[in-house]
Design a protein around this motif. Sequence first.
Motif, PDB file in Angstrom:
ATOM      1  N   PHE A 210      16.064  -0.560  37.167  1.00 21.38           N
ATOM      2  CA  PHE A 210      15.122   0.218  37.830  1.00 21.38           C
ATOM      3  C   PHE A 210      14.004   0.348  37.712  1.00 21.38           C
ATOM      4  O   PHE A 210      13.558   0.162  35.649  1.00 21.38           O
ATOM      5  CB  PHE A 210      16.310   2.197  37.616  1.00 21.38           C
ATOM      6  N   LEU A 211      12.837   0.193  38.077  1.00 24.48           N
ATOM      7  CA  LEU A 211      11.766   0.430  37.635  1.00 24.48           C
ATOM      8  C   LEU A 211      10.416   1.534  37.815  1.00 24.48           C
ATOM      9  O   LEU A 211      10.929   1.451  39.584  1.00 24.48           O
ATOM     10  CB  LEU A 211      10.485  -1.342  37.645  1.00 24.48           C
ATOM     11  N   PRO A 212      10.141   2.053  37.101  1.00 19.95           N
ATOM     12  CA  PRO A 212       9.941   3.745  37.606  1.00 19.95           C
ATOM     13  C   PRO A 212       8.476   3.330  38.485  1.00 19.95           C
ATOM     14  O   PRO A 212       7.834   2.625  38.032  1.00 19.95           O
ATOM     15  CB  PRO A 212       9.768   4.013  36.421  1.00 19.95           C
ATOM     16  N   GLY A 213       8.006   4.227  39.202  1.00 24.04           N
ATOM     17  CA  GLY A 213       7.435   3.875  39.876  1.00 24.04           C
ATOM     18  C   GLY A 213       6.622   4.765  40.667  1.00 24.04           C
ATOM     19  O   GLY A 213       6.967   6.208  41.060  1.00 24.04           O
ATOM     20  N   PRO A 214       5.609   5.066  42.556  1.00 22.05           N
ATOM     21  CA  PRO A 214       6.402   6.348  43.055  1.00 22.05           C
ATOM     22  C   PRO A 214       7.154   6.531  43.703  1.00 22.05           C
ATOM     23  O   PRO A 214       7.426   7.626  44.247  1.00 22.05           O
ATOM     24  CB  PRO A 214       4.788   5.190  44.424  1.00 22.05           C
ATOM     25  N   GLN A 215       8.281   5.160  43.277  1.00 21.55           N
ATOM     26  CA  GLN A 215       9.330   5.806  44.269  1.00 21.55           C
ATOM     27  C   GLN A 215      10.254   7.027  43.398  1.00 21.55           C
ATOM     28  O   GLN A 215      11.389   7.159  43.401  1.00 21.55           O
ATOM     29  CB  GLN A 215      10.248   4.404  43.937  1.00 21.55           C
ATOM     30  N   VAL A 216       9.394   7.457  42.338  1.00 19.13           N
ATOM     31  CA  VAL A 216      10.111   8.475  41.394  1.00 19.13           C
ATOM     32  C   VAL A 216      10.622   9.831  42.341  1.00 19.13           C
ATOM     33  O   VAL A 216      10.990   9.977  42.322  1.00 19.13           O
ATOM     34  CB  VAL A 216       9.688   8.520  39.740  1.00 19.13           C
ATOM     35  N   THR A 217       9.407  10.015  42.484  1.00 16.63           N
ATOM     36  CA  THR A 217       9.016  11.091  42.908  1.00 16.63           C
ATOM     37  C   THR A 217       8.983  11.544  44.076  1.00 16.63           C
ATOM     38  O   THR A 217       8.720  12.893  44.419  1.00 16.63           O
ATOM     39  CB  THR A 217       7.406  12.261  42.741  1.00 16.63           C
ATOM     40  N   SER A 218       9.173  10.563  45.177  1.00 20.60           N
ATOM     41  CA  SER A 218       8.820  10.228  46.553  1.00 20.60           C
ATOM     42  C   SER A 218      10.880  10.128  47.155  1.00 20.60           C
ATOM     43  O   SER A 218      10.925  10.563  48.052  1.00 20.60           O
ATOM     44  CB  SER A 218       8.554   9.182  47.286  1.00 20.60           C
ATOM     45  N   MET A 219      11.329  10.027  45.855  1.00 22.60           N
ATOM     46  CA  MET A 219      13.117   9.273  46.551  1.00 22.60           C
ATOM     47  C   MET A 219      13.365  10.473  46.482  1.00 22.60           C
ATOM     48  O   MET A 219      15.240  10.581  45.893  1.00 22.60           O
ATOM     49  CB  MET A 219      13.072   7.491  46.128  1.00 22.60           C
ATOM     50  N   MET A 220      13.880  10.912  44.731  1.00 22.75           N
ATOM     51  CA  MET A 220      14.701  12.094  44.218  1.00 22.75           C
ATOM     52  C   MET A 220      14.159  13.270  43.868  1.00 22.75           C
ATOM     53  O   MET A 220      13.218  13.686  44.386  1.00 22.75           O
ATOM     54  CB  MET A 220      14.448  11.253  42.721  1.00 22.75           C
ATOM     55  N   GLU A 221      15.313  13.963  43.750  1.00 27.27           N
ATOM     56  CA  GLU A 221      14.978  15.287  43.520  1.00 27.27           C
ATOM     57  C   GLU A 221      13.505  16.206  42.215  1.00 27.27           C
ATOM     58  O   GLU A 221      13.400  15.342  41.760  1.00 27.27           O
ATOM     59  CB  GLU A 221      16.276  16.537  43.272  1.00 27.27           C
ATOM     60  N   ARG A 222      13.464  17.409  42.409  1.00 25.98           N
ATOM     61  CA  ARG A 222      12.602  17.319  41.313  1.00 25.98           C
ATOM     62  C   ARG A 222      13.360  17.256  40.027  1.00 25.98           C
ATOM     63  O   ARG A 222      12.576  17.028  39.044  1.00 25.98           O
ATOM     64  CB  ARG A 222      11.802  18.922  41.560  1.00 25.98           C
ATOM     65  N   ASP A 223      14.170  18.250  39.961  1.00 25.54           N
ATOM     66  CA  ASP A 223      15.218  17.793  38.263  1.00 25.54           C
ATOM     67  C   ASP A 223      15.216  17.093  37.780  1.00 25.54           C
ATOM     68  O   ASP A 223      14.829  16.541  37.037  1.00 25.54           O
ATOM     69  CB  ASP A 223      16.371  18.911  38.539  1.00 25.54           C
ATOM     70  N   VAL A 224      15.658  15.929  38.666  1.00 20.62           N
ATOM     71  CA  VAL A 224      15.668  14.077  37.822  1.00 20.62           C
ATOM     72  C   VAL A 224      13.905  13.488  37.758  1.00 20.62           C
ATOM     73  O   VAL A 224      14.308  12.892  37.150  1.00 20.62           O
ATOM     74  CB  VAL A 224      15.875  13.306  39.369  1.00 20.62           C
ATOM     75  N   VAL A 225      13.282  13.617  38.800  1.00 19.81           N
ATOM     76  CA  VAL A 225      12.017  14.034  38.189  1.00 19.81           C
ATOM     77  C   VAL A 225      11.760  14.123  36.942  1.00 19.81           C
ATOM     78  O   VAL A 225      11.133  12.981  35.755  1.00 19.81           O
ATOM     79  CB  VAL A 225      10.941  13.664  39.080  1.00 19.81           C
ATOM     80  N   ASP A 226      12.230  15.101  36.687  1.00 21.18           N
ATOM     81  CA  ASP A 226      11.228  15.856  35.181  1.00 21.18           C
ATOM     82  C   ASP A 226      12.643  15.803  34.151  1.00 21.18           C
ATOM     83  O   ASP A 226      12.306  15.172  33.058  1.00 21.18           O
ATOM     84  CB  ASP A 226      12.104  17.154  35.781  1.00 21.18           C
ATOM     85  N   GLU A 227      14.119  15.766  34.488  1.00 17.68           N
ATOM     86  CA  GLU A 227      14.536  14.426  33.135  1.00 17.68           C
ATOM     87  C   GLU A 227      14.446  13.056  33.045  1.00 17.68           C
ATOM     88  O   GLU A 227      14.658  12.807  32.343  1.00 17.68           O
ATOM     89  CB  GLU A 227      16.040  14.435  34.173  1.00 17.68           C
ATOM     90  N   ILE A 228      13.507  12.245  33.951  1.00 24.88           N
ATOM     91  CA  ILE A 228      13.045  10.712  33.740  1.00 24.88           C
ATOM     92  C   ILE A 228      12.154  11.114  33.154  1.00 24.88           C
ATOM     93  O   ILE A 228      11.579  10.439  32.168  1.00 24.88           O
ATOM     94  CB  ILE A 228      12.904   9.696  34.543  1.00 24.88           C
TER      95      ILE A 228
END
Length: 528
Positions: free
Chosen positions: A472-490
């Motif tokens: 997995f390569l983080p990028g704009p997809q992190v916040t666009s495809m995942m729930e807020r708690d998942v983004v916070d975790e990453i």
Amino acid sequence: MVAASELSINTNASAINMAQTILGDGVTVNGASYSGDNRSSGTFSGGDNTSPGVTPSDTGVILSTGRATDFTNSSGQSNQSNGKSSNMRNGIDRDDDFDDLVGTRTYDASFLEIDFTPDAGVEYISIQFVFASDEYPEYINSIYNDAVGIWVDGNPVDLSIGTSSVGNVNGTDNQNLYNDNTGDQYNTEMDGFTVTLSVKIPVIPGQVNSLKIGVADVSDSSYDSSILIAAGSVQGEVLAFDDEIKLLGNDTRIAHVLDNDQTPSGAVVTITHINGIAVNVGDTVTLPTGQTVTLNADGTLTVVGDGSDEDFSFTYAIEDSVSGTTDTGMVTVGAVPCFVSGTLIELADGRRVPVESLTAGDMVQTHDNGAQPLRWIGRRKVAAEGKFAPIQIVANTFGTHGALLLSPQHRILIRDVLADLLFGEAEVLVAAKDLVNDSTVRRVEGGDVEYVHILFDEHQVVYSEGLATESFLPGPQVTSMMERDVVDEICALFPELNPDTGEGYSPAARRTLRSYEAQLLVAQGQAA
């Protein structure tokens, strides 16, 4: 409906006249030839006033499978016939390139072949065009799939969405890129046409390259289709390269579309259109698929979802106000690359375990850096339908490996001499969807599929069923495809990561090919 008026078309234009009309900055015409009926080609003018919203520019070249002058009528109302059809006596039937491109017999082809030399430093050219057809809408998803063909140095070139054809761009598939004219609201006899589309094509600077571009009837010679090529649009100076973002549900994303575009020093570039609609700063365009796109003062685009999870595309146009040169780019909104649950991942100790059984801290064998600890794993289940359906790869398609399923965006490490020649890299990462050949690599629909993401300290190439594939390569997809708690975790794991841009994380492990670059590689028969 609108009143008919005749688009000015000069069917006496020679091949060299047509070539000089469409070639622009950064390229020089060396020679040209035309193949087809002499009534099926010409230069057009006055498009902005005569057929607004249809032609890709005020002037340009038209190539048709029928009479070019039948694109419009001279009087009465527009689109008087629901089936404009001409069997052209001197049209090209069974052209080898077109037959190979569409996989069946083609008729009434009309095409222009040009030898040209790109200036020093010009490594890509662009072509802007509109595809229009009277096969719409009755014959979408049928065998009568009239199509545009583009080849450079003998290699077929596709859009990032695939071919421009009746079956690939219509009211159902890639619908944002399609204009329906069955209500006679546009001044053309064609029942449907695309928005202005564009392709970016790698070329060899300082050497003679060849371009072949045209249109053909597919499976029979009935019902006319045309390609209209914008004047000066075959150029290498102002290039709007395609972009990809990720969007889920009602989320909002900022697309920095100008960041990867190429412009000459001193250029002043602005976005002038979104999906074919003229815009100024602050204007919002609602796409046929329901999402909205707003032009911001800094040249970015704000994309707002409509509550649904779907893949879609739209275009934007740029203009250099210094030279007046324009180009069109495409934004593809899609899913996050990930593994399918059940895929076996190789660990550092040689064992292979299902990806969904991995946990943070597990030591995974990587291609470049040996054993690396897994930092995070995420999972999501979706319906395996349409563009969310996984890509199935038959065992030993790309070397020695087992059969596996990947998400369409998941990239595979391809090693190829041709990749080194074309892109200066012997190893490149190519999305699974761009390797589909409907034989050893194909999309599989039906039921639900669970996709799994695995994240390391850096972007890695790992072994899935023995095949080298990306993590997995983080990028704009992190916040666009995942729930807020998942983004916070990453972000807690990687506090330096900017989830809106991907900055603060490592670059991709290899060069990642754009869809049109991958298509060029695949066309050589080297990647699949």
